[in-house]
Design a protein around this motif. Sequence first.
Motif, PDB file in Angstrom:
ATOM      1  N   GLN A   1       0.826  -1.215   0.000  1.00 48.62           N
ATOM      2  CA  GLN A   1       0.000   0.000   0.000  1.00 48.62           C
ATOM      3  C   GLN A   1       0.855   1.257   0.000  1.00 48.62           C
ATOM      4  N   ALA A   2       2.009   1.206   0.659  1.00 48.78           N
ATOM      5  CA  ALA A   2       2.890   2.371   0.736  1.00 48.78           C
ATOM      6  C   ALA A   2       3.544   2.680  -0.601  1.00 48.78           C
ATOM      7  N   GLY A   3       3.628   1.689  -1.471  1.00 48.96           N
ATOM      8  CA  GLY A   3       4.252   1.904  -2.774  1.00 48.96           C
ATOM      9  C   GLY A   3       5.759   1.844  -2.695  1.00 48.96           C
ATOM     10  N   PRO A   4       6.431   2.226  -3.781  1.00 43.78           N
ATOM     11  CA  PRO A   4       7.886   2.112  -3.859  1.00 43.78           C
ATOM     12  C   PRO A   4       8.638   2.971  -2.841  1.00 43.78           C
ATOM     13  N   GLU A   5       7.988   4.006  -2.315  1.00 43.10           N
ATOM     14  CA  GLU A   5       8.658   4.853  -1.325  1.00 43.10           C
ATOM     15  C   GLU A   5       8.897   4.102  -0.026  1.00 43.10           C
ATOM     16  N   GLY A   6       8.055   3.127   0.273  1.00 42.07           N
ATOM     17  CA  GLY A   6       8.206   2.318   1.469  1.00 42.07           C
ATOM     18  C   GLY A   6       7.857   3.054   2.749  1.00 42.07           C
ATOM     19  N   LEU A   7       8.199   2.433   3.865  1.00 41.30           N
ATOM     20  CA  LEU A   7       7.918   2.987   5.190  1.00 41.30           C
ATOM     21  C   LEU A   7       9.104   2.766   6.111  1.00 41.30           C
ATOM     22  N   ALA A   8       9.283   3.693   7.023  1.00 42.60           N
ATOM     23  CA  ALA A   8      10.306   3.524   8.053  1.00 42.60           C
ATOM     24  C   ALA A   8       9.873   2.413   9.002  1.00 42.60           C
ATOM     25  N   ALA A   9      10.845   1.707   9.556  1.00 44.85           N
ATOM     26  CA  ALA A   9      10.552   0.592  10.458  1.00 44.85           C
ATOM     27  C   ALA A   9       9.651   1.031  11.607  1.00 44.85           C
ATOM     28  N   GLY A  10       9.890   2.205  12.172  1.00 50.18           N
ATOM     29  CA  GLY A  10       9.063   2.703  13.270  1.00 50.18           C
ATOM     30  C   GLY A  10       7.616   2.911  12.869  1.00 50.18           C
ATOM     31  N   LYS A  11       7.402   3.384  11.655  1.00 53.25           N
ATOM     32  CA  LYS A  11       6.044   3.590  11.155  1.00 53.25           C
ATOM     33  C   LYS A  11       5.347   2.249  10.926  1.00 53.25           C
ATOM     34  N   ILE A  12       6.087   1.266  10.414  1.00 61.38           N
ATOM     35  CA  ILE A  12       5.512  -0.071  10.229  1.00 61.38           C
ATOM     36  C   ILE A  12       5.098  -0.632  11.580  1.00 61.38           C
ATOM     37  N   SER A  13       5.966  -0.486  12.564  1.00 63.42           N
ATOM     38  CA  SER A  13       5.679  -0.968  13.919  1.00 63.42           C
ATOM     39  C   SER A  13       4.406  -0.333  14.457  1.00 63.42           C
ATOM     40  N   GLU A  14       4.285   0.959  14.255  1.00 62.22           N
ATOM     41  CA  GLU A  14       3.110   1.709  14.722  1.00 62.22           C
ATOM     42  C   GLU A  14       1.838   1.263  14.003  1.00 62.22           C
ATOM     43  N   LEU A  15       1.882   1.209  12.678  1.00 67.76           N
ATOM     44  CA  LEU A  15       0.694   0.864  11.894  1.00 67.76           C
ATOM     45  C   LEU A  15       0.260  -0.585  12.076  1.00 67.76           C
ATOM     46  N   ALA A  16       1.232  -1.477  12.243  1.00 62.58           N
ATOM     47  CA  ALA A  16       0.920  -2.900  12.383  1.00 62.58           C
ATOM     48  C   ALA A  16       0.725  -3.320  13.829  1.00 62.58           C
ATOM     49  N   SER A  17       0.970  -2.390  14.762  1.00 64.06           N
ATOM     50  CA  SER A  17       0.881  -2.690  16.201  1.00 64.06           C
ATOM     51  C   SER A  17       1.742  -3.889  16.578  1.00 64.06           C
ATOM     52  N   ILE A  18       2.979  -3.857  16.096  1.00 60.15           N
ATOM     53  CA  ILE A  18       3.936  -4.915  16.385  1.00 60.15           C
ATOM     54  C   ILE A  18       5.130  -4.284  17.088  1.00 60.15           C
ATOM     55  N   PRO A  19       5.548  -4.834  18.235  1.00 60.73           N
ATOM     56  CA  PRO A  19       6.709  -4.284  18.933  1.00 60.73           C
ATOM     57  C   PRO A  19       7.955  -4.345  18.045  1.00 60.73           C
ATOM     58  N   PRO A  20       8.844  -3.362  18.173  1.00 63.21           N
ATOM     59  CA  PRO A  20      10.041  -3.312  17.323  1.00 63.21           C
ATOM     60  C   PRO A  20      10.863  -4.600  17.313  1.00 63.21           C
ATOM     61  N   SER A  21      10.994  -5.260  18.454  1.00 62.08           N
ATOM     62  CA  SER A  21      11.797  -6.491  18.482  1.00 62.08           C
ATOM     63  C   SER A  21      11.149  -7.593  17.635  1.00 62.08           C
ATOM     64  N   SER A  22       9.846  -7.712  17.681  1.00 61.24           N
ATOM     65  CA  SER A  22       9.145  -8.704  16.850  1.00 61.24           C
ATOM     66  C   SER A  22       9.146  -8.279  15.388  1.00 61.24           C
ATOM     67  N   LEU A  23       8.981  -6.998  15.151  1.00 58.57           N
ATOM     68  CA  LEU A  23       8.967  -6.490  13.783  1.00 58.57           C
ATOM     69  C   LEU A  23      10.278  -6.821  13.081  1.00 58.57           C
ATOM     70  N   SER A  24      11.369  -6.645  13.776  1.00 55.90           N
ATOM     71  CA  SER A  24      12.684  -6.936  13.217  1.00 55.90           C
ATOM     72  C   SER A  24      12.764  -8.379  12.726  1.00 55.90           C
ATOM     73  N   PHE A  25      12.258  -9.306  13.522  1.00 62.96           N
ATOM     74  CA  PHE A  25      12.250 -10.718  13.141  1.00 62.96           C
ATOM     75  C   PHE A  25      11.417 -10.935  11.878  1.00 62.96           C
ATOM     76  N   HIS A  26      10.222 -10.347  11.836  1.00 60.34           N
ATOM     77  CA  HIS A  26       9.333 -10.534  10.690  1.00 60.34           C
ATOM     78  C   HIS A  26       9.908  -9.907   9.418  1.00 60.34           C
ATOM     79  N   LEU A  27      10.505  -8.730   9.535  1.00 61.00           N
ATOM     80  CA  LEU A  27      11.110  -8.085   8.369  1.00 61.00           C
ATOM     81  C   LEU A  27      12.284  -8.905   7.853  1.00 61.00           C
ATOM     82  N   LYS A  28      13.038  -9.523   8.751  1.00 59.89           N
ATOM     83  CA  LYS A  28      14.154 -10.376   8.347  1.00 59.89           C
ATOM     84  C   LYS A  28      13.637 -11.563   7.529  1.00 59.89           C
ATOM     85  N   GLU A  29      12.542 -12.155   7.961  1.00 60.77           N
ATOM     86  CA  GLU A  29      11.965 -13.290   7.238  1.00 60.77           C
ATOM     87  C   GLU A  29      11.471 -12.864   5.846  1.00 60.77           C
ATOM     88  N   LEU A  30      10.834 -11.714   5.769  1.00 55.20           N
ATOM     89  CA  LEU A  30      10.367 -11.213   4.475  1.00 55.20           C
ATOM     90  C   LEU A  30      11.539 -10.865   3.558  1.00 55.20           C
TER      91      LEU A  30
END
Length: 107
Positions: A27-56
């Motif tokens: 949805q964000a398009g090619p510009e992407g999103l900062a990790a902090g914004k992803i954490s906020e929008l997805a309601s995922i703590p930064p430590s968990s988000l890091s794991f999920h982004l690594k898998e993706l």
Amino acid sequence: MENTSAVKALAALAQESRLGIFRLLVQAGPEGLAAGKISELASIPPSSLSFHLKELAHAELVSAKTEGRFVIYSANFARMNDLLAFLTENCCGGTACISLDCASKGA
């Protein structure tokens, strides 16, 4: 795309948080999103988000770039389109029945 690559991508998306993150980045398009914004929008703590982004990223579905002190993540639209093309390759008896060009316009 080969079966093993498709399985890796599908396995990465076969988890609720990762699927949500990927959809946010699409949805964000090619510009992407900062990790902090992803954490906020997805309601995922930064430590968990890091794991999920690594898998993706391991599945080559997202890429990361550093901008100042921020890490910006964006969806890999080419990889997404490759996966969609692989999944629909023999759709409708081999006749093209859907267009996959919509996401490639932003890549």
